[in-house]
Design a protein around this motif. Structure first.
Motif, PDB file in Angstrom:
ATOM      1  N   LEU A 100       1.415  87.296  15.917  1.00 14.10           N
ATOM      2  CA  LEU A 100       1.423  87.451  14.453  1.00 14.10           C
ATOM      3  C   LEU A 100       2.021  86.275  13.680  1.00 14.10           C
ATOM      4  O   LEU A 100       2.114  86.344  12.451  1.00 14.10           O
ATOM      5  N   ARG A 101       2.410  85.204  14.359  1.00 13.02           N
ATOM      6  CA  ARG A 101       3.078  84.097  13.665  1.00 13.02           C
ATOM      7  C   ARG A 101       2.268  83.570  12.489  1.00 13.02           C
ATOM      8  O   ARG A 101       2.824  83.160  11.466  1.00 13.02           O
ATOM      9  N   ALA A 102       0.932  83.562  12.587  1.00 10.32           N
ATOM     10  CA  ALA A 102       0.103  82.964  11.539  1.00 10.32           C
ATOM     11  C   ALA A 102      -0.538  84.000  10.615  1.00 10.32           C
ATOM     12  O   ALA A 102      -1.366  83.647   9.771  1.00 10.32           O
ATOM     13  N   ALA A 134       6.526  87.801   8.079  1.00 10.45           N
ATOM     14  CA  ALA A 134       7.547  86.749   8.044  1.00 10.45           C
ATOM     15  C   ALA A 134       8.462  86.861   9.257  1.00 10.45           C
ATOM     16  O   ALA A 134       8.731  87.962   9.747  1.00 10.45           O
ATOM     17  N   PHE A 135       8.920  85.719   9.741  1.00 11.06           N
ATOM     18  CA  PHE A 135       9.822  85.671  10.889  1.00 11.06           C
ATOM     19  C   PHE A 135      11.088  84.900  10.516  1.00 11.06           C
ATOM     20  O   PHE A 135      11.016  83.844   9.881  1.00 11.06           O
ATOM     21  N   THR A 136      12.242  85.444  10.911  1.00 14.17           N
ATOM     22  CA  THR A 136      13.510  84.722  10.825  1.00 14.17           C
ATOM     23  C   THR A 136      14.096  84.673  12.222  1.00 14.17           C
ATOM     24  O   THR A 136      14.248  85.714  12.874  1.00 14.17           O
ATOM     25  N   PHE A 137      14.409  83.470  12.690  1.00 17.77           N
ATOM     26  CA  PHE A 137      14.958  83.300  14.033  1.00 17.77           C
ATOM     27  C   PHE A 137      16.422  82.890  13.921  1.00 17.77           C
ATOM     28  O   PHE A 137      16.754  81.845  13.353  1.00 17.77           O
ATOM     29  N   PHE A 138      17.295  83.740  14.457  1.00 19.46           N
ATOM     30  CA  PHE A 138      18.733  83.484  14.438  1.00 19.46           C
ATOM     31  C   PHE A 138      19.154  82.819  15.748  1.00 19.46           C
ATOM     32  O   PHE A 138      18.463  82.928  16.767  1.00 19.46           O
ATOM     33  N   ASP A 139      20.315  82.153  15.718  1.00 15.31           N
ATOM     34  CA  ASP A 139      20.849  81.557  16.939  1.00 15.31           C
ATOM     35  C   ASP A 139      22.354  81.788  16.994  1.00 15.31           C
ATOM     36  O   ASP A 139      22.922  82.496  16.150  1.00 15.31           O
ATOM     37  N   ALA A 140      23.007  81.179  17.979  1.00 18.42           N
ATOM     38  CA  ALA A 140      24.433  81.426  18.193  1.00 18.42           C
ATOM     39  C   ALA A 140      25.269  81.040  16.974  1.00 18.42           C
ATOM     40  O   ALA A 140      26.322  81.639  16.722  1.00 18.42           O
ATOM     41  N   GLN A 141      24.826  80.048  16.213  1.00 14.70           N
ATOM     42  CA  GLN A 141      25.588  79.625  15.046  1.00 14.70           C
ATOM     43  C   GLN A 141      25.640  80.697  13.965  1.00 14.70           C
ATOM     44  O   GLN A 141      26.466  80.620  13.055  1.00 14.70           O
TER      45      GLN A 141
END
Length: 321
Positions: free
Chosen positions: A285-287, A292-299
């Motif tokens: 579904l990225r396109a 909508a996508f939000t990608f979180f990380d360790a920060q």
């Protein structure tokens, strides 16, 4: 040999002088000051309301101490609050021309502010997209902010119902041996969302809404065959869905509804050999417009600083769980 430059140092007073507020700022046995020293690699010395800070980040430490002292007028300054202030400074403030109301959520028991660029993007995506995915490690606020947005939408009459869903994956334990009916068996899996609702709305109001079916908290299996209109739907722990379950859930979204899907693709409890529906749907579904996508990380971790270091350690080993 050239002499080394002197270490940056700041000396300042915090006022108006108030021993109770200073004790609140410093914390028991100065634990808040020690946390600032460790995180910013500075030394803090205090005599009454006068502080002397030494180190490369002395100016940042002064700014934070002033910010936290201002909070002592109305709030308790806990190590958690110090950690959040540090995280917010590390991630940078919102753009100067940003509308502050866009970076927070209003719930019956107060306001909740987005902390960091990814949380701000996440809130913007939830508000503007019919389907939003929040993907990343534990402690980044994915579920908490989604529940906050759902509560806000319900209070503003933008939706008629909140539907909070989690897959009941056994994760090494056998549900069949737990006491009670199916709802009671899966209740522990749904507890984090109950806790967020109680914090934002109060126990009595949540209980009334659940009794009137305005709020429904259910295992994913209960979604099959339904069409959900005028609802705010959250699927939490989505890494534990299969591809088929994810497709089933996404096709439940009806008219006037908004859906948020959260999960951490490195923490799946599915049997070996089963692909996570969350990791699969990211590619599928990225396109797709409206998703909508939000990608979180360790920060982005806003829990105890140790959690951030644990996540970073796992990420450096390839994210295996």
């Amino acid at each position: 040999m050239a002499a080394s430059s002197p270490e940056p140092q700041r000396e300042f007073a915090l006022g108006p002088s108030n021993n109770a507020r200073l004790a609140n700022l410093c914390g028991p046995l100065d634990e808040n000051l020690r946390l600032l020293e460790t995180r910013l690699d500075v030394r803090i010395r205090r005599r009454g309301g006068t502080f002397r800070v030494s180190g490369a980040q002395a100016e940042s430490a002064e700014d934070l101490l002033r910010e936290l002292f201002a909070l002592t007028k109305s709030d308790e300054v806990t190590p958690e609050r110090v950690h959040l202030a540090l995280r917010e400074r590390e991630s940078g403030p919102p753009p100067a021309d940003a509308d502050v109301s866009e970076h927070g959520v209003s719930v019956p028991r107060g306001g909740i502010r987005a902390r960091g660029a990814h949380q701000r993007d996440y809130l913007a995506h939830i508000r503007t997209s019919d389907l939003t995915f929040g993907v990343g490690p534990a402690g980044t606020g994915k579920t908490y902010l989604a529940v906050a947005c759902a509560v806000e939408a319900l209070q503003a009459d933008r939706v008629r119902r909140l539907i909070l869903v989690r897959p009941a994956v056994e994760a090494g334990e056998r549900l069949g041996f737990l006491p009670g009916d199916l709802t009671q068996k899966v209740d522990p899996y749904l507890r984090p969302m109950y806790d967020a609702l109680y914090e934002m709305m109060g126990f009595d109001r949540v209980a009334r809404f659940i009794e009137r079916n305005v709020i429904e908290v259910a295992p994913l299996a209960f979604m099959r065959g339904r069409s959900l209109n005028d609802s705010f739907i959250i699927l939490d722990e989505a890494q534990n869905t299969t591809i088929e379950q994810m497709k089933m859930f996404l096709t439940r979204i009806g008219f006037g509804s908004k859906a948020v899907v959260t999960g951490d693709i490195t923490q799946t409890d599915l049997p070996a050999g089963r692909q996570s529906g969350l990791s699969h749907v990211v590619d599928v579904l990225r396109a797709v417009p409206g998703v909508a996508f939000t990608f979180f990380d360790a920060q982005d971790v806003v829990r105890h600083p140790l959690v951030q270091r644990i996540v970073q350690a796992y990420e450096s080993r390839g994210g295996s769980s």
